[in-house]
Design an enzyme around this catalytic site. Sequence first.
Site, PDB file in Angstrom:
ATOM      1  NE  ARG A  52      48.383  25.842  44.619  1.00  0.00           N
ATOM      2  CZ  ARG A  52      48.030  26.068  43.349  1.00  0.00           C
ATOM      3  NH1 ARG A  52      46.977  26.834  43.064  1.00  0.00           N
ATOM      4  NH2 ARG A  52      48.712  25.516  42.345  1.00  0.00           N
ATOM      5  N   GLY A  66      40.507  24.700  35.582  1.00  0.00           N
ATOM      6  CA  GLY A  66      41.583  23.713  35.439  1.00  0.00           C
ATOM      7  C   GLY A  66      42.220  23.400  36.785  1.00  0.00           C
ATOM      8  NE  ARG A  78      42.424  24.390  30.341  1.00  0.00           N
ATOM      9  CZ  ARG A  78      42.672  25.175  31.382  1.00  0.00           C
ATOM     10  NH1 ARG A  78      41.666  25.674  32.082  1.00  0.00           N
ATOM     11  NH2 ARG A  78      43.905  25.451  31.726  1.00  0.00           N
ATOM     12  CB  SER A  90      51.927  22.380  34.589  1.00  0.00           C
ATOM     13  OG  SER A  90      50.668  22.280  35.236  1.00  0.00           O
ATOM     14  CD  GLN A 102      46.020  24.217  36.475  1.00  0.00           C
ATOM     15  OE1 GLN A 102      45.767  23.437  35.564  1.00  0.00           O
ATOM     16  NE2 GLN A 102      45.440  25.388  36.597  1.00  0.00           N
ATOM     17  CG  ASP A 155      47.414  32.480  34.209  1.00  0.00           C
ATOM     18  OD1 ASP A 155      47.480  31.669  33.260  1.00  0.00           O
ATOM     19  OD2 ASP A 155      47.151  32.126  35.376  1.00  0.00           O
ATOM     20  CE  LYS A 206      48.155  28.253  30.977  1.00  0.00           C
ATOM     21  NZ  LYS A 206      48.385  27.525  32.214  1.00  0.00           N
ATOM     22  NE  ARG A 212      43.887  32.497  28.676  1.00  0.00           N
ATOM     23  CZ  ARG A 212      43.930  32.303  29.989  1.00  0.00           C
ATOM     24  NH1 ARG A 212      45.099  32.197  30.589  1.00  0.00           N
ATOM     25  NH2 ARG A 212      42.822  32.217  30.683  1.00  0.00           N
ATOM     26  NE  ARG A 270      44.169  34.399  33.937  1.00  0.00           N
ATOM     27  CZ  ARG A 270      43.864  34.892  35.143  1.00  0.00           C
ATOM     28  NH1 ARG A 270      43.609  36.184  35.287  1.00  0.00           N
ATOM     29  NH2 ARG A 270      43.811  34.106  36.198  1.00  0.00           N
TER      30      ARG A 270
HETATM   31  C1  S3P Z   1      47.527  27.630  38.136  1.00  0.00           C
HETATM   32  C2  S3P Z   1      48.590  27.275  37.355  1.00  0.00           C
HETATM   33  C3  S3P Z   1      48.754  27.718  35.965  1.00  0.00           C
HETATM   34  C4  S3P Z   1      47.870  28.920  35.647  1.00  0.00           C
HETATM   35  C5  S3P Z   1      46.480  28.754  36.168  1.00  0.00           C
HETATM   36  C6  S3P Z   1      46.485  28.544  37.667  1.00  0.00           C
HETATM   37  C7  S3P Z   1      47.454  27.097  39.515  1.00  0.00           C
HETATM   38  O1  S3P Z   1      48.384  26.656  35.127  1.00  0.00           O
HETATM   39  O2  S3P Z   1      47.844  29.149  34.264  1.00  0.00           O
HETATM   40  O3  S3P Z   1      45.711  29.907  35.864  1.00  0.00           O
HETATM   41  O4  S3P Z   1      46.632  27.594  40.318  1.00  0.00           O
HETATM   42  O5  S3P Z   1      48.212  26.182  39.824  1.00  0.00           O
HETATM   43  P1  S3P Z   1      49.419  25.467  34.755  1.00  0.00           P
HETATM   44  O6  S3P Z   1      49.760  24.763  35.999  1.00  0.00           O
HETATM   45  O7  S3P Z   1      48.685  24.589  33.802  1.00  0.00           O
HETATM   46  O8  S3P Z   1      50.579  26.168  34.128  1.00  0.00           O
END
Ligand code: S3P
Length: 425
Positions: A24, A91, A119, A164, A166, A312, A339, A343, A385
């Site tokens: 970020r 991701g 994904r 999520s 993300q 995670d 993921k 996992r 991981r």
């Molecule tokens: C992350 C959010 C999580 C996490 C990933 C990093 C992020 O994923 O598992 O390792 O930086 O926003 P999700 O938003 O898909 O849960």
Amino acid sequence: MKFRTVSQLRGEVTVPGDKSISHRSVMFGSIAKGTTEIHNFLEGADCLSTISCFRNMGIDIENKNGIITVHGNGLRGLKAPNCVLECGNSGTTTRLISGILAPQTFDVTLTGDESIQKRPMKRIMEPLSMMGADITSIRDNGCAPLMIHGKQLHGIHYHSKVASAQVKSAVLLAGLYADGKTTVTEPKLSRNHTELMLRFFGADVHTSGTTATVLPAAELYGNKIHVPGDISSSVYFVAAGLIIPNSEIMIKNVGINPTRDGLIRVCKAMGADITLLNENHDYSEPTADILVRTSSLKGTIIEGDIIPTMIDELPTVALMACFAEGTTVIRDAAELKVKESNRIAIMVQNLKAMGADVEETEDGMIIHGGKPLHGSIIDTKKDHRIAMTFAVAAMAAEGETEILDADCVNISYPEFYKDLMTLAK
Ligand code: S3P
């Protein structure tokens, strides 16, 4: 890479900077005015993918002795890349950058490695399309490569089906450029680094419970960032310190943001000897040193709101549960299946190969603790991981373990094996 039993782990370790916050800081610094200086940036492959994407859009990003300086070009200062943007295994890069790219005035194609191309991206394509974005999956399978034609976007109130960060972040970032306010409501609260950092960069962001709102921004302003250590990288030392006999490990300067600290709460529920020292709440991202000592663990139930706060860390907690007395149930964690690898399936397959009593369920695992683990060959599916979790498992197991594709730890923790070995006595 081969590992053997160790008799104890002792000493101090400083884990690298938080991956989510490192991503970020580069992304927001790139679309801010002025410079952003980033200390303790994670130089893992995922965050380097983010740097390379923004460099390809004309952003000058320097690295001097590990201090990253991003010379932002302002909210509307990105340039059309003259190549496909390569997100590697990340991701976070793929999904967050899509939120920034959808409202630009140019077109882009995004892709990544074999794992990223499997994904789910519909989860961001759907809300961004509702905002007016033109974003398509080139193979029409809901995955990358993605093609984005920049468009003017509209503010929406999005009710996300998944918790999520993300997805939430992609929508909020797109919302900076929209013609009205943008709101995301999640079923459970996910990590809030985007909300905190956007506010720190001058954006108008409000949160209430599981809802976050952003107003359109004229500009963001670059800032100085000290990235805390990654709690998701600390979990390997937490687990190792708890399950390997005669161990005592101090993990320095770890981020303990309440939307990320489920690990600590679950460790306590399992009866772990875990203590937070030197807590620092001066910044929006609090930190602490974590001290762990070998413990007699007991099984627990992990479900509901705590799941996104330790998503995670769950694979490593499943390993801890193998050393606990009684049964541990992990549920509400179907997100683990999408993921870097599935996992749930991979943990169950590899733990079973080491002799554990563990069952796969639709949305988690059931682990009957107490069966000793033995060495085995571990198929990591190139998931960082999984590799790190089984390096710890190998040290706590009888005999020799071979971890395949062990170098995948470069994604989030390039120095992991060195740091782990330094503690072995
Ligand atoms: C992350 C959010 C999580 C996490 C990933 C990093 C992020 O994923 O598992 O390792 O930086 O926003 P999700 O938003 O898909 O849960």
